[in-house]
Design an enzyme around this catalytic site. Structure first.
Site, PDB file in Angstrom:
ATOM      1  N   HIS A  72       0.827  -1.203   0.000  1.00  0.00           N
ATOM      2  CA  HIS A  72       0.000   0.000   0.000  1.00  0.00           C
ATOM      3  C   HIS A  72       0.867   1.260   0.000  1.00  0.00           C
ATOM      4  O   HIS A  72       0.568   2.227  -0.714  1.00  0.00           O
ATOM      5  CB  HIS A  72      -0.926  -0.001   1.214  1.00  0.00           C
ATOM      6  N   TYR A  86       0.969   4.333  -2.723  1.00  0.00           N
ATOM      7  CA  TYR A  86       0.885   5.778  -2.505  1.00  0.00           C
ATOM      8  C   TYR A  86       2.061   6.494  -3.176  1.00  0.00           C
ATOM      9  O   TYR A  86       1.904   7.573  -3.750  1.00  0.00           O
ATOM     10  CB  TYR A  86       0.859   6.085  -1.010  1.00  0.00           C
TER      11      TYR A  86
END
Length: 370
Positions: free
Chosen positions: A148, A152
């Site tokens: 994750h 980003y």
């Protein structure tokens, strides 16, 4: 005060023993040795915490069948952020209002914090686990938290102008509300690390549940709202993949909390509700600070109702009475953005905890025999 409720499960035709017992605080946090030659890996003696495991991944027979099913789902959810095309998002970002750009960057900054701290803290929770099938779930979750953060970074590199990217990572330094939000969750984790008691372990586990089950979702809603206006749809796709991963993480912690069988002295209903109430307050304050009434499709009122709605949902899932009355989901119309309706495409109900399928991986067939 009452203890957390227990769920009844069965594994490979045998009832799971110890499900209704309270884990004694004297053994709950005994860190299992890396290798325990005198251990016993049999199903009848297997426990989530405080068990006498050899330390080996004995998966020939597994007691906690829900963990196997969850682990398999997590594997099926494998995806790679670079497979999502963000070229149009860079153009869409330029036409966002100044408030939308600020929200876009601020939310990415906060999401980066959440998954960063999760990746680092998960080993502090998982090292106490003595059931190997549950250790598997933690291992995959830790990988997903890193993925994750990778996602980003990919969004930042693809969408945000180069001279603004470092500011996203450093936003918590200058924004007092964001910093206090970060310190709230980090302090609970750190308190257990500094003084590892049973009660603090359970608080840390509950804080993990709050992070996974409450803190992400107003940020996710922002990107879904943009996508509903045909803006930054690639970013929304990445968020949907992350969203589905988070649902499995929520499921894991829900199972652990409801399987703990702990005494009220370790983590009472009153304390659980108090932590939820504080988390709701922080979430509403932050979301209204970074979004407020300045983004079409989101209002301070809808943020408050949605946050309280989620809190009730998560509390009920672990057998604790809801805190808030007369709250509904104001974003139900965005449900379609989590379900493209096409075979093999993304499907995740981001208001619940049931995850079905992914589109970047294939299903794993067969049973659990190696």
């Amino acid at each position: 005060m009452r203890a957390l409720t227990n769920n009844k499960e069965e594994g490979r035709g045998k009832k799971e023993e110890g499900r209704n017992k309270s884990y004694p605080s004297s053994s709950f946090l005994l860190t299992p040795p890396l290798f325990n030659p005198e251990g016993d890996d049999s199903i009848e003696h297997r426990e989530i915490w405080g068990g006498n495991s050899t330390g080996l991944m004995n998966l020939n027979n597994c007691k906690f069948q829900w963990a196997i099913a969850l682990y398999r789902q997590m594997l099926e959810n494998f995806w790679i952020p670079e497979k999502v095309d963000l070229s149009q998002d860079a153009n869409d970002y330029k036409v966002l209002t100044d408030d939308e750009k600020q929200a876009y960057k601020g939310i990415l900054s906060y999401l980066t914090f959440l998954d960063s701290i999760q990746a680092r803290n998960l080993p502090n929770l998982s090292k106490q686990i003595t059931a190997p099938e549950i250790t598997l779930c933690f291992a995959v979750q830790e990988f997903q938290e890193v993925l994750h953060n990778h996602s980003y970074q990919y969004i930042l590199e693809s969408v945000i102008p180069a001279n603004e990217r470092q500011g996203v990572y450093d936003f918590w330094r200058s924004d007092e509300i964001l910093r206090k939000r970060c310190e709230f969750i980090a302090s609970i984790y750190q308190d257990y690390i500094d003084d590892p008691t049973t009660t603090k372990y359970m608080r840390s586990l509950l804080a993990d549940y709050l992070l996974e089950g409450l803190y992400f979702y107003n940020g996710f809603i922002f990107f879904y709202v943009l996508a509903s206006r045909h803006l930054c749809q690639g970013t929304s796709d990445v968020i949907r993949y992350i969203n589905r991963d988070e649902m499995t993480h929520v499921n894991l912690i829900q199972k652990l909390l409801t399987n703990a069988g702990i005494s009220s002295e370790m983590l009472s209903v009153d304390e659980i509700q108090a932590m939820f109430a504080a988390a709701v307050e922080y979430e509403i304050k932050w979301t209204n600070h970074i979004i407020g009434n300045r983004v079409l499709g989101i209002t301070e009122a809808s943020t408050e109702e949605y946050t309280k709605y989620l809190a009730n949902l998560r509390l009920k899932a672990i057998g604790v009475p809801a805190l808030f009355e007369d709250v509904r989901n104001p974003y139900q119309h965005l449900e379609r953005l989590a379900d493209t309706g096409a075979e093999g495409n993304v499907r995740a109900d981001f208001f619940e905890v049931t995850v079905t399928s992914y589109n970047q991986s294939t299903s794993l067939d067969g049973d659990w025999n190696f």
